[in-house]
Design a protein around this motif. Structure first.
Motif, short mmCIF file in Angstrom:
data_model
loop_
_atom_site.label_atom_id
_atom_site.label_comp_id
_atom_site.label_asym_id
_atom_site.label_seq_id
_atom_site.Cartn_x
_atom_site.Cartn_y
_atom_site.Cartn_z
N ASP A 149 -56.50 -33.88 -39.73
CA ASP A 149 -55.27 -33.55 -40.16
C ASP A 149 -55.05 -32.90 -41.65
OD1 ASP A 149 -53.17 -31.97 -39.29
OD2 ASP A 149 -51.64 -34.06 -39.51
N PRO A 150 -56.10 -31.94 -42.33
CA PRO A 150 -56.18 -31.81 -43.74
C PRO A 150 -54.85 -30.75 -43.32
CG PRO A 150 -57.61 -30.89 -42.55
CD PRO A 150 -57.26 -31.63 -41.47
N ASP A 151 -54.13 -30.70 -45.20
CA ASP A 151 -53.37 -29.27 -45.22
C ASP A 151 -53.66 -28.26 -44.81
OD1 ASP A 151 -51.76 -31.21 -45.81
OD2 ASP A 151 -51.72 -30.78 -48.14
N PRO A 152 -52.86 -27.51 -44.19
CA PRO A 152 -53.31 -26.18 -43.75
C PRO A 152 -52.81 -25.35 -45.12
CG PRO A 152 -51.27 -26.50 -43.38
CD PRO A 152 -51.32 -27.48 -43.60
N PRO A 163 -57.61 -25.75 -40.78
CA PRO A 163 -59.04 -26.71 -40.97
C PRO A 163 -59.42 -27.50 -39.56
CG PRO A 163 -58.46 -26.50 -43.36
CD PRO A 163 -57.43 -25.93 -42.67
N ASP A 164 -59.84 -27.59 -39.14
CA ASP A 164 -60.39 -29.07 -37.69
C ASP A 164 -60.84 -30.36 -38.48
OD1 ASP A 164 -59.77 -27.32 -35.51
OD2 ASP A 164 -61.76 -26.50 -36.32
N CYS A 165 -61.21 -30.00 -40.27
CA CYS A 165 -60.98 -31.47 -40.61
C CYS A 165 -61.52 -31.11 -41.80
CB CYS A 165 -62.40 -32.28 -39.83
SG CYS A 165 -63.64 -31.81 -40.39
N ARG A 166 -61.35 -32.64 -42.99
CA ARG A 166 -62.22 -32.13 -44.33
C ARG A 166 -62.59 -33.90 -44.34
NH1 ARG A 166 -59.92 -35.96 -48.14
NH2 ARG A 166 -60.23 -35.34 -50.10
N CYS A 183 -63.72 -27.85 -42.57
CA CYS A 183 -64.80 -27.37 -41.41
C CYS A 183 -63.62 -26.81 -40.75
CB CYS A 183 -65.49 -28.57 -41.14
SG CYS A 183 -66.20 -29.61 -41.90
N GLU A 184 -64.78 -25.60 -40.21
CA GLU A 184 -63.75 -25.00 -38.74
C GLU A 184 -64.88 -24.95 -37.90
OE1 GLU A 184 -60.44 -22.64 -36.47
OE2 GLU A 184 -60.47 -24.26 -38.25
N VAL A 185 -64.26 -25.66 -37.29
CA VAL A 185 -65.90 -25.41 -35.31
C VAL A 185 -65.23 -24.39 -34.27
CG1 VAL A 185 -66.41 -27.68 -33.95
CG2 VAL A 185 -65.90 -28.19 -35.69
N GLU A 193 -60.33 -14.96 -36.55
CA GLU A 193 -59.05 -14.16 -36.73
C GLU A 193 -59.33 -13.54 -38.27
OE1 GLU A 193 -57.67 -13.70 -35.02
OE2 GLU A 193 -56.97 -14.85 -33.17
N ARG A 194 -58.77 -13.21 -38.62
CA ARG A 194 -59.38 -12.14 -39.72
C ARG A 194 -58.39 -12.98 -40.59
NH1 ARG A 194 -57.57 -5.89 -40.59
NH2 ARG A 194 -59.65 -6.12 -39.34
N SER A 195 -56.91 -13.40 -40.49
CA SER A 195 -56.01 -14.16 -41.79
C SER A 195 -57.13 -15.64 -41.42
CB SER A 195 -54.72 -14.71 -40.85
OG SER A 195 -54.88 -15.56 -39.42
N GLN A 196 -57.82 -16.01 -40.75
CA GLN A 196 -58.07 -17.91 -40.88
C GLN A 196 -59.33 -16.83 -41.85
OE1 GLN A 196 -59.81 -18.60 -36.99
NE2 GLN A 196 -58.69 -20.08 -37.15
N ARG A 197 -60.41 -15.73 -41.90
CA ARG A 197 -61.51 -15.47 -42.48
C ARG A 197 -60.78 -15.86 -44.10
NH1 ARG A 197 -62.90 -12.46 -38.01
NH2 ARG A 197 -62.63 -10.49 -39.50
N GLU A 198 -60.02 -15.03 -43.94
CA GLU A 198 -59.28 -14.90 -45.65
C GLU A 198 -58.99 -15.89 -46.00
OE1 GLU A 198 -56.92 -11.43 -45.34
OE2 GLU A 198 -57.47 -9.85 -45.02
#
Length: 250
Positions: A149-152, A163-166, A183-185, A193-198
């Protein structure tokens, strides 16, 4: 010009790409944002994509306060292939697996247990070139601890990644931090998503960001995962590592 004749721009959302192969092809060919001649045309295309694929997609209008510069979204529309499950409570009920459940399975495989999960532990050994042994410790003592549950991560007012995890890597308990990964799983063909990638590229300027894709077809006996480091510039993708693991490998 009537309202219906005005161009109508639609963002192809992750839920649509996860649910529909035709929607994924549309996004691959035309990009994450597709402009139609009218809103009517956008809805017509959504019906065509639904008919071509196994899952329904629909166009939803964007809210007036939405920060994305689009008129609407192409989204997956959860719909079971059977309106009621097969079987009975006494005999057992059989349900179709939905996209969000499939994604949760991918996260469970990669992020379990929270200390030394197999994929990230193996990746850390390879990434840190810990082969047989390390000057500061035994490679076998590598310890990966997860914060699920890392910070967004936010960029501006409209780009956000959770992120799904640190993953924190050490050479044993209570040792100094060797490195860490954010990490993103994704399971199967799930898209980013584009917003995720940026936001991921922005985070990659200060830390190592990993995109992890998991193939669950061989569960419960084995699974295959691909780990890709995110580059801070360019297309946002760096070196890819492929890891095959049986569930009892570690």
């Amino acid at each position: 010009m009537t309202f219906d004749a005005e161009p109508f721009t639609v963002a192809v959302k992750e839920s649509a790409r996860e649910a529909s192969e035709p929607a994924r092809r549309l996004a691959t060919i035309e990009g994450d944002r597709v402009t139609f001649d009218s809103e009517t045309e956008a809805h017509r295309r959504a019906r065509e994509l639904s008919a071509e694929g196994e899952s329904v997609v629909k166009v939803q209008r964007a809210a007036p306060q939405d920060p994305d510069d689009v008129d609407g979204y192409l989204v997956g529309w959860p719909q079971r292939r059977h309106q009621t499950p097969d079987g009975s409570p006494a005999e057992g009920l059989t349900f179709d697996t939905e996209a969000n459940q499939y994604g949760a399975l991918g996260e469970a495989v990669v992020l379990t247990p929270e200390v030394n999960p197999p994929l990230l532990t193996h990746f850390a050994r390879v990434d840190a070139d810990l082969g047989e042994a390390d000057a500061d410790g035994d490679a076998g003592d590598v310890r990966v601890e997860l914060d699920t549950d890392p910070d967004p991560v936010t960029v501006g007012s409209d780009r956000r990644w959770e992120p799904d995890c640190r993953a924190v890597v050490r050479l044993g308990p209570d040792r100094p931090v060797l490195t860490e990964y954010f990490c993103e799983v994704k399971a199967g063909d799930g898209s980013f998503e584009r917003s995720q990638r940026e936001a991921m590229r922005a985070k990659a300027r200060e830390a190592t960001v990993l995109k992890i894709r998991v193939d669950l077809d061989d569960l419960p006996d084995s699974y295959t995962a691909w780990v890709r480091t995110v580059a801070p510039e360019g297309d946002g993708e760096g070196e890819t590592h492929r890891v095959n693991a049986s569930l009892d490998s570690f």
